[in-house]
Design an enzyme around this catalytic site. Structure first.
Site, PDB file in Angstrom:
ATOM      1  N   CYS B  33     -51.339 -73.345  36.567  1.00  0.00           N
ATOM      2  CA  CYS B  33     -50.503 -73.837  35.472  1.00  0.00           C
ATOM      3  C   CYS B  33     -49.139 -73.154  35.434  1.00  0.00           C
ATOM      4  CB  CYS B  33     -51.210 -73.644  34.147  1.00  0.00           C
ATOM      5  SG  CYS B  33     -51.597 -71.924  33.860  1.00  0.00           S
ATOM      6  N   ASP B  35     -48.437 -69.798  34.945  1.00  0.00           N
ATOM      7  CA  ASP B  35     -48.270 -68.655  34.057  1.00  0.00           C
ATOM      8  C   ASP B  35     -48.174 -67.347  34.834  1.00  0.00           C
ATOM      9  OD1 ASP B  35     -48.195 -70.153  31.819  1.00  0.00           O
ATOM     10  OD2 ASP B  35     -50.365 -70.201  31.630  1.00  0.00           O
ATOM     11  N   CYS B  58     -50.875 -69.124  28.057  1.00  0.00           N
ATOM     12  CA  CYS B  58     -51.546 -69.749  26.926  1.00  0.00           C
ATOM     13  C   CYS B  58     -52.311 -68.708  26.120  1.00  0.00           C
ATOM     14  CB  CYS B  58     -52.501 -70.830  27.437  1.00  0.00           C
ATOM     15  SG  CYS B  58     -53.936 -70.172  28.282  1.00  0.00           S
ATOM     16  N   CYS B 102     -57.719 -69.208  33.467  1.00  0.00           N
ATOM     17  CA  CYS B 102     -56.804 -68.223  32.882  1.00  0.00           C
ATOM     18  C   CYS B 102     -57.382 -66.817  32.994  1.00  0.00           C
ATOM     19  CB  CYS B 102     -56.527 -68.522  31.415  1.00  0.00           C
ATOM     20  SG  CYS B 102     -56.227 -70.257  31.092  1.00  0.00           S
TER      21      CYS B 102
HETATM   22  S1  FES Z   1     -53.661 -72.676  30.838  1.00  0.00           S
HETATM   23 FE1  FES Z   1     -51.965 -71.679  31.587  1.00  0.00          FE
HETATM   24  S2  FES Z   1     -52.585 -69.621  31.447  1.00  0.00           S
HETATM   25 FE2  FES Z   1     -54.139 -70.640  30.474  1.00  0.00          FE
END
Ligand code: FES
Ligand SMILES: Cc1ncc(COP(=O)(O)O)c(C=O)c1O
Lengths: 393, 123
Positions: B33, B35, B58, B102
């Site tokens: 994603c 991050d 997130c 995550c």
């Molecule tokens: S969905 Fe992006 S870090 Fe959790």
């Protein structure tokens, strides 16, 4: 001030109490099947046809051009599939834009897999389609152009009437006009959706976006255009959408549209100052916050942004603690874990689309609520920034 | 969507920040994603004396970072290496299925910080 500050009206709206009141008798009292002959059924038939007339008045069409559906997704699917299958002997090319709702994009991509040709016209950095790009995309094989009236993620309003005029002009001397569909799901209640002014052959509506019930919608179909109904059965809706009518839903769908149309000016007066207050306030949080979508040609209720170096879901969770309901196009909030295609299409890099925030206003919001958001947002942004490794590198 | 414990760690994350003279640093980006997370450790007598994190991500990413710092604080380096993403998710009372990836971030970042320490202290 209400406890909940609901700023997600582009996702859905509550049913207006007057709309609910109109719907209620059709659940238990007037429950007859509109297709039956006895008088109990005549009551519901009358209600459905009255609703059809009401919708026709708002979009400036004849009642026979109005088909009730289960909502925006169905209307979009029906318009596209109904046209391309009906016209496949004449052409196989569909034109759409890069910022459509998934109901359009995914349908077009599926048809592409089935052998149809697809052109996705780009948008500028405000998310707006250029009429010239639509013109360039049209070939002799084009059967349908489908472009939304206003965007659900960043509010930009597309030049639909200009594209409608273009297609009309281009059809001169041609055996067949390129049909034009617009998804007006976000536009209803905010913009003039008269089909002749827009020059559209198909128009989709969804009642739950304008204070009507979920699971009900409209597809306007211009008389005489080619359309192969995707759903067949008992012949309801003049053979264009089979299935026993959702009578309470249809009544609510039409009542809500009528109400939204009557109150359109008041709605603009209510929303635009709140929207502009919100936009100014959020942008003044400082560096690293950007408006998405067009600064002026945007829906009256839509304020959308992205923040550098922070992630959208964490903004939403933090706002939720402060009693604020909002949404984001962040990868982390999407089922696919991909950032919003709409933000990417405007040239916003994936990392930044990650920090997107959409606030969409409605009748229930007031200035105090906007100020509440503006009061809590800077703290949220600063806290998340302080936690972000990207800020400190 | 999230358990109360996840929300508690999201709201009041433990050990956020950086360590000036860190002995090991682990940076990871989430390929799924997009991050990013950073873990910094201070090591004393083969134990994690201090650990700090920074995360852009997130709610689950922030909560897993936070709880995993608590899980390895004071542990020996070998014990810290045992930390798995599964253990992190379990310690939080579970994560929604879509958010399991995550929890990889936190465990990976800690492992990278341990690797970094090891590569700097080969003797
Ligand atoms: S969905 Fe992006 S870090 Fe959790
Ligand atoms: C632009 C647009 N089109 C279509 C839809 C789908 O409408 P529905 O939820 O009624 O299926 C939505 C709602 O999310 C929308 O915003």
């Amino acid at each position: 001030m209400n406890n909940l500050v609901y700023l997600d009206h582009a996702a859905t709206t509550p049913v207006h109490p007057r709309v609910l009141e109109e719907m209620l008798p059709y659940f238990t009292e007037h429950y007859g099947n509109p297709s039956s002959v006895y008088s109990l059924a005549q009551e519901t038939r009358g209600a459905v046809e009255g609703a059809r007339q009401g919708v026709a008045d708002v979009v400036g069409a004849s009642p026979r051009d109005i088909v009730f559906t289960s909502g925006g997704t169905e209307s979009d699917n029906a318009a596209i599939r109904g046209v391309v299958w009906a016209l496949r002997k004449h052409g196989d090319h569909i034109v759409t834009s890069a910022v459509e709702h998934h109901a359009i994009i995914d349908t077009c991509h599926q048809l592409e897999k089935l052998g149809f040709k697809l052109t996705v016209v780009p948008v500028d950095s405000y998310g707006m389609v250029r009429v010239e790009d639509v013109e360039k995309a049209i070939t002799d094989k084009t059967v349908l152009v489908t472009i939304m009236m206003a965007n659900n993620e960043m509010g930009t309003i597309q030049p639909i009437a200009d594209i409608g005029a273009l297609l009309k002009e281009m059809s001169k001397g041609k055996p067949r006009k390129v049909l034009f569909h617009t998804d007006a799901v976000q536009a209803a209640g905010a913009l003039d959706i008269k089909v002749n002014k827009l020059g559209v052959d198909f128009l989709s509506l969804s009642a739950h976006k304008y204070y009507g019930p979920k699971g009900t919608g409209v597809l306007y179909i211009r008389r005489g255009v080619n359309f192969l109904p995707p759903q067949s059965g008992g012949g309801q809706e003049r053979n264009r959408r089979a299935g026993t009518e959702n009578v309470p839903g249809i009544v609510g769908c039409a009542a809500a549209l009528k109400l939204a149309d009557e109150k359109r000016e008041a709605y603009l007066k209510h929303c635009v100052p709140l929207r502009d207050r919100l936009i100014q306030g959020v942008l003044s949080i400082g560096e690293g916050v950007h408006l998405t979508g067009h600064p002026t040609d945007r829906l009256p209720n839509s304020a959308s942004f992205y923040f550098d170096n922070i992630e959208g879901e964490s903004i939403l969770l933090s706002l939720d603690f402060e009693g604020v309901a909002a949404s984001s196009g962040s990868a982390c909030t999407s089922a696919s874990l991909e950032p919003s295609h709409v933000l990417l299409a405007m040239g916003i890099p994936a990392e930044q689309a990650h920090g997107s925030l959409r606030l969409t206003l409605g009748w229930d919001n007031d200035e105090a609520q906007v100020d509440h958001v503006l009061g809590v947002l800077p703290g949220i942004v600063n806290r998340l920034k302080a936690m972000s490794p990207l800020v400190h590198q | 969507m999230y358990s109360d414990l996840v929300m508690d760690h999201f709201r009041n994350p433990r050990n956020v920040g950086t360590i000036e003279d860190a002995d090991g640093v682990g940076n990871v980006g989430n390929p799924v994603c997009g991050d990013v997370m950073q873990m910094m450790i201070k090591v004393k007598e083969n134990r994690i004396e201090d650990i700090k994190f920074q995360t852009m991500g997130c709610g689950a990413a922030i909560a897993t970072s936070s709880i995993s710092t608590e899980m390895v604080m004071g542990k020996t380096l070998d014990e810290a290496r045992e930390l798995s993403n599964k253990a992190v998710a379990e310690a939080l009372g579970g994560l929604p299925p879509a958010k399991m990836h995550c929890s990889n971030l936190a465990a990976d970042a800690i492992h990278l910080a341990l690797d970094d320490y090891k590569s700097k202290h080969k003797n």
